[in-house]
Design an enzyme around this catalytic site. Structure first.
Site, mmCIF file in Angstrom:
data_model
loop_
_atom_site.group_PDB
_atom_site.id
_atom_site.type_symbol
_atom_site.label_atom_id
_atom_site.label_comp_id
_atom_site.label_asym_id
_atom_site.label_seq_id
_atom_site.Cartn_x
_atom_site.Cartn_y
_atom_site.Cartn_z
ATOM 1 N N ALA A 11 -73.399 60.262 -8.667
ATOM 2 C CA ALA A 11 -72.273 60.216 -7.501
ATOM 3 C C ALA A 11 -73.166 60.372 -5.935
ATOM 4 O O ALA A 11 -72.281 60.706 -5.150
ATOM 5 C CB ALA A 11 -70.643 60.303 -7.557
ATOM 6 N N ARG A 17 -78.174 52.180 1.699
ATOM 7 C CA ARG A 17 -77.308 50.228 2.695
ATOM 8 C C ARG A 17 -76.294 49.818 3.061
ATOM 9 O O ARG A 17 -76.012 49.397 3.239
ATOM 10 C CB ARG A 17 -78.225 49.338 1.264
ATOM 11 C CG ARG A 17 -79.760 49.228 0.544
ATOM 12 C CD ARG A 17 -79.860 48.887 -0.482
ATOM 13 N NE ARG A 17 -79.860 49.745 -1.293
ATOM 14 C CZ ARG A 17 -80.194 49.342 -2.413
ATOM 15 N NH1 ARG A 17 -80.791 48.653 -3.027
ATOM 16 N NH2 ARG A 17 -79.969 50.128 -2.921
ATOM 17 N N GLY A 78 -83.131 60.155 -7.283
ATOM 18 C CA GLY A 78 -83.492 58.750 -8.259
ATOM 19 C C GLY A 78 -82.603 59.637 -9.482
ATOM 20 O O GLY A 78 -81.801 60.615 -9.790
ATOM 21 N N ASN A 370 -35.627 59.246 14.890
ATOM 22 C CA ASN A 370 -35.643 60.323 14.074
ATOM 23 C C ASN A 370 -36.517 60.697 14.877
ATOM 24 O O ASN A 370 -37.229 62.366 13.687
ATOM 25 C CB ASN A 370 -35.772 59.987 11.912
ATOM 26 C CG ASN A 370 -38.128 59.182 13.089
ATOM 27 O OD1 ASN A 370 -37.544 58.126 13.097
ATOM 28 N ND2 ASN A 370 -38.302 59.010 11.719
ATOM 29 N N ARG A 424 -19.454 52.491 22.602
ATOM 30 C CA ARG A 424 -19.769 51.542 24.040
ATOM 31 C C ARG A 424 -18.373 51.197 25.480
ATOM 32 O O ARG A 424 -18.217 52.069 25.101
ATOM 33 C CB ARG A 424 -18.999 50.239 24.068
ATOM 34 C CG ARG A 424 -19.935 49.229 23.483
ATOM 35 C CD ARG A 424 -19.842 47.633 22.947
ATOM 36 N NE ARG A 424 -19.765 47.712 21.329
ATOM 37 C CZ ARG A 424 -18.721 47.164 20.497
ATOM 38 N NH1 ARG A 424 -17.666 46.569 21.046
ATOM 39 N NH2 ARG A 424 -18.846 47.307 19.516
HETATM 40 C C1 UD1 Z 1 -80.756 51.493 -10.678
HETATM 41 C C2 UD1 Z 1 -82.299 50.812 -11.336
HETATM 42 C C3 UD1 Z 1 -81.893 49.552 -11.908
HETATM 43 C C4 UD1 Z 1 -80.521 48.950 -11.950
HETATM 44 C C5 UD1 Z 1 -79.189 48.613 -10.992
HETATM 45 C C6 UD1 Z 1 -78.083 48.539 -11.543
HETATM 46 C C7 UD1 Z 1 -82.564 53.263 -11.887
HETATM 47 C C8 UD1 Z 1 -84.012 53.719 -11.489
HETATM 48 N N1 UD1 Z 1 -82.636 51.613 -11.449
HETATM 49 O O1 UD1 Z 1 -81.289 50.627 -9.471
HETATM 50 O O2 UD1 Z 1 -82.343 49.222 -12.526
HETATM 51 O O3 UD1 Z 1 -81.192 46.980 -12.710
HETATM 52 O O4 UD1 Z 1 -79.023 50.449 -10.815
HETATM 53 O O5 UD1 Z 1 -76.911 48.155 -10.401
HETATM 54 O O6 UD1 Z 1 -81.649 53.826 -12.413
HETATM 55 N N2 UD1 Z 1 -77.762 58.218 -7.447
HETATM 56 C C9 UD1 Z 1 -77.733 59.819 -8.146
HETATM 57 N N3 UD1 Z 1 -78.929 60.437 -6.842
HETATM 58 C C10 UD1 Z 1 -79.904 59.954 -6.851
HETATM 59 C C11 UD1 Z 1 -79.606 58.355 -6.805
HETATM 60 C C12 UD1 Z 1 -78.510 57.387 -7.449
HETATM 61 O O7 UD1 Z 1 -76.824 60.202 -8.225
HETATM 62 O O8 UD1 Z 1 -80.639 60.656 -6.964
HETATM 63 C C13 UD1 Z 1 -76.381 57.221 -8.206
HETATM 64 C C14 UD1 Z 1 -75.706 56.859 -6.881
HETATM 65 O O9 UD1 Z 1 -75.140 57.307 -6.048
HETATM 66 C C15 UD1 Z 1 -74.940 54.688 -7.778
HETATM 67 C C16 UD1 Z 1 -76.250 55.120 -8.824
HETATM 68 O O10 UD1 Z 1 -76.623 56.313 -9.262
HETATM 69 O O11 UD1 Z 1 -74.179 55.921 -7.887
HETATM 70 C C17 UD1 Z 1 -77.282 53.972 -9.195
HETATM 71 O O12 UD1 Z 1 -78.207 54.539 -7.136
HETATM 72 P P1 UD1 Z 1 -78.440 53.236 -7.012
HETATM 73 O O13 UD1 Z 1 -79.095 53.663 -5.631
HETATM 74 O O14 UD1 Z 1 -77.387 52.500 -6.748
HETATM 75 O O15 UD1 Z 1 -79.646 52.076 -7.963
HETATM 76 P P2 UD1 Z 1 -80.502 50.915 -7.505
HETATM 77 O O16 UD1 Z 1 -81.382 51.080 -6.770
HETATM 78 O O17 UD1 Z 1 -79.016 50.178 -7.750
HETATM 79 CA CA CA Z 2 -76.636 49.730 -6.815
#
Ligand code: UD1
Ligand code: CA
Length: 449
Positions: A11, A17, A78, A370, A424
């Site tokens: 999280a 986005r 990532g 109140n 009243r």
């Molecule tokens: C990810 C997957 C993708 C998959 C998709 C499904 C990877 C590299 N890609 O892409 O293959 O199809 O989900 O929904 O895993 N997060 C962190 N730290 C970070 C980046 C993200 O905690 O540095 C957390 C985000 O808060 C989120 C989750 O990881 O809850 C997923 O991240 P998000 O950026 O939504 O991944 P996608 O680009 O959707």
């Molecule tokens: Ca996602």
């Protein structure tokens, strides 16, 4: 011995986005932050531990996931880097580790369990990844299978060739792993890709070098849907509402127009409850059996006891407790108020910080005053009392059991049991006054032309 389970919930992402100051997993679905839905699904596995990976400055996230522990991902580099951030928190853990995204609120315990079960079934399998075949594969990572059906690799959309983009099997994001191996594999992930990020999806080839295979567990797209934009967030809300409506109907509630009733994830509804159209439940509403909720009500932080009737057009705010067989009618608002058994407040009333006894009748237009602009005060009304229409009860004030208040009174002093309270001004009737008045006024009007 059954092996233990730990869950890592990611999280920490910036959620760019979403265009929001609020971290993405805190955006609510059915009245609760998305991450809490994921936690609830994970809790269903009775894991030994849940670790939520958060960004360096996310105090609200730490609050939202309590009592579970958090680990900080210092740089949001990532999903692989995020999972690795939980290493310290799980260093003494021995069992299976499940990695789940904090923005996938529709995932169910049953599917998470299936991913773990399949991984445990075969010793040669080090990992299971969730796969899905969405109607629109969009920008999901694509899963490349080997001839033997195991997962060879996942290619992120931005790194995929045209041929790979044509693959329909997509990565749903959830991973179950042999906990003894996971962190060693995560540490080997590099960032040589289009986004310069450490991808969790790079695990399968790394595990293979360690002689462990990866299997894809296919899960319904509807459970894996995540929200990257607010348009997708609205789609998740829609799906979650549909699920909650079905749950309550299957549990014995009648929804005459389900599409216009909105629940929170924590709404409790009893059996033989009838809910009309356009009813909205906010957080912490509990409705007992045989309650009828007529159209256009808003109910939150409220307990409604058996047999009560609510609405139409009632607003029950936090701290309301509606007694058995009580009636709350149209344009009635309650807040921090107990309405006793069989009591009635049927029309145009505000009851705030009040305690209303059993079988008491609150007339049309009664208002508890109140708040004096600074502090809130309490109104107490005993049982079997009758508060006449258009009465202002200026708190703090106590009305005794069986007392009657004359309509139109402004009550500032306590009224004893069984007394009449009335403020009243005395009424004067002047015989024949009206025609004289009319004649006088007609003359005045004629003069003006
Ligand atoms: C990810 C997957 C993708 C998959 C998709 C499904 C990877 C590299 N890609 O892409 O293959 O199809 O989900 O929904 O895993 N997060 C962190 N730290 C970070 C980046 C993200 O905690 O540095 C957390 C985000 O808060 C989120 C989750 O990881 O809850 C997923 O991240 P998000 O950026 O939504 O991944 P996608 O680009 O959707
Ligand atoms: Ca996602």
């Amino acid at each position: 011995m059954t092996k233990k389970i730990a869950c890592i919930i990611l999280a920490a992402g910036k959620g760019t986005r979403m265009k929001s100051a609020l971290p993405k997993p805190l955006h609510p679905v059915a009245g609760a932050p998305m991450v809490q839905h994921v936690i609830a699904a994970a809790e269903g596995l009775s894991p030994e531990r849940i670790v939520v990976v958060v960004g360096p400055d996310m105090p609200e996230m730490i609050d939202a996931v309590r009592p579970h522990q958090t680990a900080v991902q210092q740089t949001q580099n990532g999903t692989g880097g995020a999972a690795l951030a939980a290493r310290e928190a799980l260093k003494d853990f021995d069992g299976d580790v499940l990695v789940v995204f904090g923005d996938s609120p529709l995932i169910t315990t049953a599917s998470l369990q299936r991913m773990i079960d399949i991984r445990r079934q075969f010793p040669a399998v080090g990992l299971t990844f969730s796969g899905m075949r969405p109607k629109d594969a969009g920008r999901y990572g694509r899963m490349v299978l080997d001839d033997d059906g195991t997962l060879k690799k996942i290619v992120e959309f931005k790194d995929a060739s045209a041929e790979e983009k044509a693959i329909t099997l997509c990565n749903g994001g959830i991973v179950a792993a042999d906990g003894a191996k996971l962190f060693g594999w995560l540490a080997q992930i590099g960032n040589d890709n289009a986004q310069g990020e450490y991808y969790l999806t790079d695990l399968p080839p790394i595990a293979r070098k360690d002689n462990r295979q990866t299997l894809v567990v296919e899960i319904d797209e509807a459970e894996l849907a995540g929200a990257n934009t607010r348009v997708e967030l609205a789609a998740l809300e829609h799906a979650m509402q549909q699920r909650l409506r079905e749950k309550h109907m299957l549990n014995g509630a009648t929804l005459t127009h389900p599409e216009s009733v909105f629940f929170c994830a924590d709404t409790v509804i009893g059996q033989d409850v009838i809910i009309g159209p356009n009813v909205v439940f906010g957080p912490q509403a509990r409705v007992a059996d045989n309650v009828e909720i007529l159209p256009f009500c808003h109910i939150e932080g409220t307990e409604i006891a058996e047999g009560a009737t609510i609405g139409p057009f009632a607003r029950l705010r936090p701290g309301s407790r509606i007694g058995e067989n009580a009636k709350v009618g149209n344009f009635v608002e309650t807040k921090n108020t107990r309405l006793g058994k069989g009591a009635k407040a049927n029309h145009l009333t505000y009851l705030g910080d009040a305690d209303i006894g059993d079988k008491t009748n609150i007339g049309a237009g009664v208002i508890t005053c109140n708040y004096d602009g600074f502090l809130k005060y309490k109104t107490s009304v005993g049982g079997d009392a009758f508060i006449g229409s258009n009465t202002a009860l200026v708190a703090p004030v106590t009305i005794g059991t069986g007392a009657i208040i004359g309509a139109g009174s402004t009550i500032t002093k306590d009224v004893p049991d069984n007394a009449l309270g009335i403020t009243r001004a005395p009424q004067i009737n002047k015989d024949g006054w009206a025609p004289e008045f009319r004649q006088k006024k007609m003359k005045e009007k004629a003069k003006k032309g």
